[in-house]
Design an enzyme around this catalytic site. Structure first.
Site, PDB file in Angstrom:
ATOM      1  N   ASP A 176     -48.447  55.398  70.300  1.00 58.47           N
ATOM      2  CA  ASP A 176     -49.850  55.706  70.533  1.00 58.47           C
ATOM      3  C   ASP A 176     -50.955  55.240  71.577  1.00 58.47           C
ATOM      4  OD1 ASP A 176     -49.235  55.799  67.440  1.00 58.47           O
ATOM      5  OD2 ASP A 176     -51.041  57.050  67.781  1.00 58.47           O
ATOM      6  N   ARG A 196     -53.104  65.848  65.163  1.00 64.72           N
ATOM      7  CA  ARG A 196     -52.908  63.646  65.344  1.00 64.72           C
ATOM      8  C   ARG A 196     -51.692  63.867  66.529  1.00 64.72           C
ATOM      9  NH1 ARG A 196     -48.357  64.460  64.243  1.00 64.72           N
ATOM     10  NH2 ARG A 196     -48.008  62.300  64.530  1.00 64.72           N
ATOM     11  N   GLY A 197     -51.079  62.495  66.669  1.00 61.47           N
ATOM     12  CA  GLY A 197     -50.559  62.232  67.294  1.00 61.47           C
ATOM     13  C   GLY A 197     -50.481  61.903  68.397  1.00 61.47           C
ATOM     14  N   ALA A 198     -50.328  61.162  69.610  1.00 65.42           N
ATOM     15  CA  ALA A 198     -50.958  60.560  70.776  1.00 65.42           C
ATOM     16  C   ALA A 198     -51.709  61.813  72.314  1.00 65.42           C
ATOM     17  CB  ALA A 198     -50.877  59.224  71.353  1.00 65.42           C
ATOM     18  N   GLN A 247     -46.145  61.644  57.756  1.00 68.50           N
ATOM     19  CA  GLN A 247     -46.170  62.701  58.757  1.00 68.50           C
ATOM     20  C   GLN A 247     -44.606  62.990  59.262  1.00 68.50           C
ATOM     21  OE1 GLN A 247     -48.129  60.152  58.857  1.00 68.50           O
ATOM     22  NE2 GLN A 247     -50.465  60.503  60.439  1.00 68.50           N
ATOM     23  N   ARG A 249     -61.368  58.134  67.011  1.00 67.47           N
ATOM     24  CA  ARG A 249     -60.211  57.808  66.744  1.00 67.47           C
ATOM     25  C   ARG A 249     -59.482  56.432  67.909  1.00 67.47           C
ATOM     26  NH1 ARG A 249     -54.644  60.425  64.148  1.00 67.47           N
ATOM     27  NH2 ARG A 249     -54.755  58.187  63.575  1.00 67.47           N
ATOM     28  N   ASN A 278     -47.627  51.473  67.052  1.00 66.17           N
ATOM     29  CA  ASN A 278     -47.277  52.538  66.586  1.00 66.17           C
ATOM     30  C   ASN A 278     -47.747  53.439  64.900  1.00 66.17           C
ATOM     31  OD1 ASN A 278     -46.025  55.429  66.759  1.00 66.17           O
ATOM     32  ND2 ASN A 278     -44.364  54.458  65.720  1.00 66.17           N
ATOM     33  N   LYS A 279     -47.591  54.193  64.335  1.00 62.58           N
ATOM     34  CA  LYS A 279     -47.516  54.175  63.002  1.00 62.58           C
ATOM     35  C   LYS A 279     -47.255  52.631  62.180  1.00 62.58           C
ATOM     36  CE  LYS A 279     -49.731  56.872  61.115  1.00 62.58           C
ATOM     37  NZ  LYS A 279     -51.071  56.641  61.746  1.00 62.58           N
TER      38      LYS A 279
HETATM   39  O1  MRU Z   1     -51.905  59.064  62.773  1.00 63.16           O
HETATM   40  P1  MRU Z   1     -50.909  59.286  63.561  1.00 63.16           P
HETATM   41  O2  MRU Z   1     -50.687  61.036  63.254  1.00 63.16           O
HETATM   42  O3  MRU Z   1     -52.109  60.083  64.937  1.00 63.16           O
HETATM   43  O4  MRU Z   1     -49.884  58.757  64.622  1.00 63.16           O
HETATM   44  C1  MRU Z   1     -49.878  58.739  65.320  1.00 63.16           C
HETATM   45  C2  MRU Z   1     -48.015  58.898  65.444  1.00 63.16           C
HETATM   46  O5  MRU Z   1     -47.429  60.043  64.723  1.00 63.16           O
HETATM   47  C3  MRU Z   1     -47.507  57.755  65.328  1.00 63.16           C
HETATM   48  O6  MRU Z   1     -48.043  56.594  65.734  1.00 63.16           O
HETATM   49  C4  MRU Z   1     -46.602  58.385  66.543  1.00 63.16           C
HETATM   50  O7  MRU Z   1     -45.333  58.049  66.229  1.00 63.16           O
HETATM   51  C5  MRU Z   1     -47.054  58.425  68.015  1.00 63.16           C
HETATM   52  S1  MRU Z   1     -47.343  59.521  68.253  1.00 63.16           S
HETATM   53  C6  MRU Z   1     -47.481  60.025  69.607  1.00 63.16           C
END
Ligand code: MRU
Length: 383
Positions: A266, A71-73, A225, A112, A276-277
């Site tokens: 993201d 996960r993560g952008a 996370q 996603r 973002n999250k």
């Molecule tokens: O749902 P996720 O774990 O894929 O979300 C991404 C993240 O971890 C966050 O939003 C993060 O701060 C940005 S990621 C590059």
């Protein structure tokens, strides 16, 4: 699955960047002896187990993205790029080559919705794989090279933005006694990218340069996370940190215990709105109320150059309510999943929120730091 290590004996104070138990890892790579297999760190089991998973088909890559083995952008983008390379292998010899490539791209695109790196990477692969001037063998070679390049560039961009963000932390260190206290949300660490991370890159750079630094790690419900992944990777690197429940961030900001907030993103519009999250918006509001600088770190692959209003236009992923109802944890050396909530209560699970540009002090990119507005962003990225 190649390796399973129980992590409870891992020590702190590793001085080499992005190591696991003293060994350097990226989050994704091609299997050395067989380039038709992708290997990833399966993040679902961290911090308790370090599992490496092998992905052999586009369908397996899609599951790994959707169910958050990765996960993560940045890492979503790199994984999708490798997924499309697998598509070039499976489509080879197919009577409807372009239709098959489109089918694979669609599967990956539907995994996603929020991180823009996903479509950014897939579109680059589509352009290559639908180039009629290349034969299927050339497409396979070039698609593999493109996936590797996307991964390498992600790592390089994160490294470079870390060097720019280091200046911000050094300025704070010079202006006070004691540690620089950074607050971060979710995991925008090396696990969310190919290496280094975005929000964590300035932190690692500061630590590696001998600055006294401490990180407040938001737990980040519902998938935790922050508590699971950010805390683990900071610990592997030896960075001082403290996990706080999500609802404690305003309190520590009010009590002068936070010097700077750095998060990832993201998707950020070219006008400076930041997805973002879930929970990031609340941190930005609390930071504003307490005059604490709120920075967002991102490689340019996370800019969306097509939309202007993040709140209205960025698609916000809604995940299954079970992630709110249930929680994973370690019990007698086994990872167990337990129910937290009443059996009949409904739950809703928005995975992201949008912080409007007016709450963002600045963007830390691989080209430097800029204000979160169109003019400043275009000055750094004129093309
Ligand atoms: O749902 P996720 O774990 O894929 O979300 C991404 C993240 O971890 C966050 O939003 C993060 O701060 C940005 S990621 C590059």
């Amino acid at each position: 699955m190649k390796a399973v290590l129980i992590l409870k004996n891992f020590g702190l104070n590793s001085t080499v960047c992005m190591n696991v138990n003293g060994q350097h890892y990226r989050t994704i790579w091609l299997k050395e002896s067989d380039h038709s297999i992708i290997e990833i760190i399966d993040q679902r089991w961290l911090p308790h187990q370090f599992n490496i998973e092998q992905l052999k088909t586009v369908e397996e890559v899609a599951i790994a993205i959707k169910d958050m083995h990765i996960r993560g952008a940045g890492l979503i983008g790199a994984t999708a790029a490798y997924g499309m390379y697998l598509a070039s292998l499976s489509a080879n010899g197919h009577s409807q080559y372009n239709t098959e490539i489109d089918r694979c791209a669609t599967i990956l695109l539907h995994t996603r919705p929020t991180a823009v790196n996903l479509s950014w990477a897939i579109n680059q692969q589509l352009e290559l794989l639908k180039n009629d001037e290349l034969d299927a063998t050339e497409k396979i070679e070039q698609s593999k090279a493109l996936a590797i390049r996307i991964a390498d560039e992600d790592a390089q961009a994160c490294h470079d933005l870390g060097q720019h963000g280091l200046g911000l932390i050094a300025d704070i260190a010079n202006s006070k006694d004691g540690p620089v206290n950074v607050l971060t949300h979710c995991n925008a660490g090396w696990l969310a990218f190919v290496d280094h991370g975005s929000a964590t890159a300035p932190i690692y750079a500061a630590f590696d340069n001998g600055l006294d630094i401490h990180v407040w790690v938001d737990e980040t419900r519902p998938r935790n996370q922050g508590a699971r992944l950010t805390a683990w990777e900071l610990g592997q690197h030896g960075v001082k940190h403290t996990i706080i429940p999500d609802n404690a961030a305003g309190h520590v900001m009010q009590r002068d215990m936070v010097d700077i907030v750095i998060t990832g993103t993201d998707r950020t519009t070219f006008t400076g709105d930041v997805a973002n999250k879930i929970g990031t918006y609340q941190k930005a509001l609390a930071a504003k109320d307490n005059n604490i600088p709120f920075y967002v770190a991102l490689p340019s692959s996370s800019f969306d150059w097509t939309i202007t209003d993040g709140i209205k236009e960025i698609p916000i992923e809604k995940r299954d309510g079970s992630e709110v109802h249930n929680i994973n944890g370690l019990l007698n050396d086994k990872i167990e999943n337990v129910r937290l909530t009443p059996a009949d209560s409904p739950a809703v699970n928005f995975a992201f929120d949008v912080t409007p540009s007016r709450l963002v002090t600045g963007l830390i990119t691989e080209r430097g730091i800029c204000e979160a507005n169109e003019a400043a962003i275009r000055e750094l990225f004129p093309q």
